[in-house]
Scaffold this motif. Structure first.
Motif, PDB file in Angstrom:
ATOM      1  N   PRO A   2       3.857  -0.273  -3.147  1.00 30.90           N
ATOM      2  CA  PRO A   2       4.621   0.829  -2.371  1.00 30.90           C
ATOM      3  C   PRO A   2       3.517   1.680  -2.361  1.00 30.90           C
ATOM      4  O   PRO A   2       2.769   2.261  -3.147  1.00 30.90           O
ATOM      5  N   SER A   3       3.436   2.539  -1.022  1.00 28.86           N
ATOM      6  CA  SER A   3       2.398   3.371  -0.757  1.00 28.86           C
ATOM      7  C   SER A   3       2.685   4.653  -1.767  1.00 28.86           C
ATOM      8  O   SER A   3       1.495   5.376  -1.953  1.00 28.86           O
ATOM      9  N   TRP A   4       3.668   4.896  -2.084  1.00 29.63           N
ATOM     10  CA  TRP A   4       3.736   6.016  -2.977  1.00 29.63           C
ATOM     11  C   TRP A   4       3.395   5.898  -4.347  1.00 29.63           C
ATOM     12  O   TRP A   4       3.504   6.558  -5.425  1.00 29.63           O
ATOM     13  N   THR A   5       3.016   4.539  -4.850  1.00 29.46           N
ATOM     14  CA  THR A   5       2.859   4.214  -6.252  1.00 29.46           C
ATOM     15  C   THR A   5       1.514   5.057  -6.545  1.00 29.46           C
ATOM     16  O   THR A   5       0.449   5.102  -5.880  1.00 29.46           O
ATOM     17  N   GLU A  12       2.187  -3.615   3.580  1.00 35.78           N
ATOM     18  CA  GLU A  12       1.889  -2.200   3.236  1.00 35.78           C
ATOM     19  C   GLU A  12       0.622  -1.914   2.707  1.00 35.78           C
ATOM     20  O   GLU A  12      -0.252  -2.702   2.012  1.00 35.78           O
ATOM     21  N   THR A  13      -0.064  -0.696   2.905  1.00 32.46           N
ATOM     22  CA  THR A  13      -1.444  -0.534   2.582  1.00 32.46           C
ATOM     23  C   THR A  13      -1.274   0.655   1.490  1.00 32.46           C
ATOM     24  O   THR A  13      -0.859   1.821   1.862  1.00 32.46           O
ATOM     25  N   TRP A  14      -1.988   0.397   0.368  1.00 33.86           N
ATOM     26  CA  TRP A  14      -1.812   1.357  -0.749  1.00 33.86           C
ATOM     27  C   TRP A  14      -3.178   1.933  -0.831  1.00 33.86           C
ATOM     28  O   TRP A  14      -4.273   1.436  -0.718  1.00 33.86           O
ATOM     29  N   LEU A  15      -3.219   3.545  -0.866  1.00 34.30           N
ATOM     30  CA  LEU A  15      -4.287   4.401  -0.815  1.00 34.30           C
ATOM     31  C   LEU A  15      -4.524   4.809  -2.334  1.00 34.30           C
ATOM     32  O   LEU A  15      -3.671   5.587  -2.707  1.00 34.30           O
TER      33      LEU A  15
END
Length: 260
Positions: free
Chosen positions: A67-70, A139-142
């Motif tokens: 998830p992106s918010w990780t 999803e893309t994780w930043l």
């Protein structure tokens, strides 16, 4: 569930089937992704999505959605499957369900059936030998250092009558006529496509007993899908079943490692 799958299709056939352009960069990145007989979580997989212009694109992502918010990718649980019944509401998948739905091309997948103390792998594929498209999310994780990881998950649903012999879940297999609707994140919200997240027709697939070599991700060759016996199949009529169904809900593939 879907913990291992197979993709054995040529680049040109994939392009013709899914309708995306092939360029030199795509060939360079995906050439070694074809003819894979034991794809496992954390490994790269091919997905097909559609941009805002509606043009399909093929990309590589890591199988296991982050998830992106990780905050820290290394501590994130391996989300390689998402339950279709709850994905639109769960924080881990909610944003991807709204904005980043995709197709996951597959020739077949594995499921395990308990036989005494052993677990027998079955290779499940379309009876006509066609390539499938699982319903997927990406999803893309930043990372805090500016790094990016493209990741994906496969949606699952309740088992059809064939899969109920092996497990109570199966991947969502989308009909080709529904691909555009599933990929249209601009105009169709999750509630508009939830009717697509259903079990496959009972007579779509066959389940082929195969070698226990499929249990190990170290093995990745054509012999993994060689039949050991006649496949399990279900006729279209509910009262004409080829074998008696049994269910073993806790069958799962061996645990996978991590790329991190």
């Amino acid at each position: 569930m879907c913990g291992r799958f197979v993709l054995i299709e040529s680049l040109r056939a994939m392009q013709n089937l899914f309708g995306y352009p092939i360029d030199a960069d795509y060939i360079r990145r995906i050439l070694d992704m074809s003819n894979r007989y034991n794809i496992a979580p954390t490994q790269p997989i091919v997905i097909v999505d559609a941009g805002l212009d509606g043009v399909r694109h093929a990309r590589l992502v890591r199988w296991g959605l982050i998830p992106s918010w990780t905050k820290e990718a290394k501590t994130q649980s391996l989300l390689f499957n998402a339950r279709s019944e709850t994905a639109a509401d769960k924080p881990s998948f909610r944003t991807a369900m709204r904005h980043r739905r995709c197709l996951v091309p597959a020739s077949g997948f594995y499921e395990w059936r308990r036989m005494g103390t052993a677990k027998m792998p079955y290779y499940i594929r379309p009876r006509d030998g066609s390539t499938m498209a699982f319903a997927g999310l990406n999803e893309t994780w930043l990372g805090p250092d500016g790094s990016e990881i493209d990741t994906g998950a496969i949606l699952t649903t309740s088992a059809n009558r064939l899969m109920a012999m092996l497990h109570d879940r199966m991947p969502v297999i989308l009909d080709p006529k529904d691909w555009d609707e599933w990929l249209d994140c601009g105009n169709r919200r999750p509630r508009d496509v939830e009717h697509l997240l259903r079990p496959a027709a009972d007579d779509l697939l066959e389940a082929i007993p195969v070698s226990e070599r499929a249990n190990s991700v170290a093995n990745d060759d054509e012999a993994l899908i060689a039949p050991l016996a006649e496949p399990l199949m279900i006729d279209a009529k509910p009262d004409s079943q080829t074998v008696d169904p049994t269910s073993d809900d806790d069958d799962e593939p061996p645990a996978q490692g991590s790329l991190f």
